[in-house]
Motif scaffolding. Structure first.
Motif, PDB file in Angstrom:
ATOM      1  N   TYR A 160       0.827  -1.201   0.000  1.00  0.00           N
ATOM      2  CA  TYR A 160       0.000   0.000   0.000  1.00  0.00           C
ATOM      3  C   TYR A 160       0.863   1.253   0.000  1.00  0.00           C
ATOM      4  N   THR A 188       2.190   2.009  -3.417  1.00  0.00           N
ATOM      5  CA  THR A 188       1.147   2.625  -4.243  1.00  0.00           C
ATOM      6  C   THR A 188       0.978   4.101  -3.890  1.00  0.00           C
ATOM      7  N   LEU A 189       0.916   4.409  -2.609  1.00  0.00           N
ATOM      8  CA  LEU A 189       0.761   5.803  -2.191  1.00  0.00           C
ATOM      9  C   LEU A 189       1.959   6.647  -2.628  1.00  0.00           C
ATOM     10  N   GLU A 227       1.661   7.462  -6.296  1.00  0.00           N
ATOM     11  CA  GLU A 227       0.630   8.471  -6.537  1.00  0.00           C
ATOM     12  C   GLU A 227       1.079   9.857  -6.099  1.00  0.00           C
ATOM     13  N   GLN A 240      -1.790   9.394   2.774  1.00  0.00           N
ATOM     14  CA  GLN A 240      -3.240   9.344   2.554  1.00  0.00           C
ATOM     15  C   GLN A 240      -3.819  10.748   2.573  1.00  0.00           C
ATOM     16  N   THR A 277      -2.773  12.445  -0.748  1.00  0.00           N
ATOM     17  CA  THR A 277      -3.351  11.912  -1.972  1.00  0.00           C
ATOM     18  C   THR A 277      -4.880  11.830  -1.935  1.00  0.00           C
ATOM     19  N   GLY A 278      -5.458  11.949  -0.731  1.00  0.00           N
ATOM     20  CA  GLY A 278      -6.912  11.836  -0.600  1.00  0.00           C
ATOM     21  C   GLY A 278      -7.383  10.393  -0.504  1.00  0.00           C
ATOM     22  N   ARG A 279      -6.463   9.441  -0.517  1.00  0.00           N
ATOM     23  CA  ARG A 279      -6.834   8.027  -0.375  1.00  0.00           C
ATOM     24  C   ARG A 279      -7.183   7.737   1.076  1.00  0.00           C
ATOM     25  N   GLY A 280      -8.114   6.825   1.269  1.00  0.00           N
ATOM     26  CA  GLY A 280      -8.464   6.401   2.615  1.00  0.00           C
ATOM     27  C   GLY A 280      -9.290   7.405   3.390  1.00  0.00           C
ATOM     28  N   ASP A 297     -12.901   9.053   3.965  1.00  0.00           N
ATOM     29  CA  ASP A 297     -14.332   8.852   3.689  1.00  0.00           C
ATOM     30  C   ASP A 297     -14.935  10.168   3.206  1.00  0.00           C
ATOM     31  N   HIS A 298     -15.743  10.073   2.177  1.00  0.00           N
ATOM     32  CA  HIS A 298     -16.420  11.263   1.629  1.00  0.00           C
ATOM     33  C   HIS A 298     -17.876  11.228   1.926  1.00  0.00           C
TER      34      HIS A 298
END
Length: 68
Positions: free
Chosen positions: A30, A33-34, A37, A59, A62-65, A67-68
């Motif tokens: 992970y 990957t981050l 990105e 996170q 990158t805005g990953r992980g 919740d929206h």
């Protein structure tokens, strides 16, 4: 205001008893990957605790992980 995490099961990675061990395979995957990105270099020598902190940092960037 308390310094305790909202979820008592969440410990600061610096307080992990195994935090100085090598990062796990899933963490490495992970994190790689981050890093890709975010355009950052991947450091394969990070400990479990350091990898967890780096994952949290990337996170957020990158805005990953999140919740929206």
């Amino acid at each position: 205001m308390s310094d305790q995490p909202a979820n008592p099961a969440e410990k600061d990675p610096a307080d992990w008893s195994t935090g100085d061990e090598a990062m796990t395979g899933p963490q490495a995957s992970y994190l790689r990957t981050l890093c890709q990105e975010a355009g950052e270099d991947f450091d394969e020598t990070l400990s479990k605790a350091a990898a967890s902190q780096r994952i949290d940092e990337l996170q957020k960037r990158t805005g990953r992980g999140i919740d929206h």
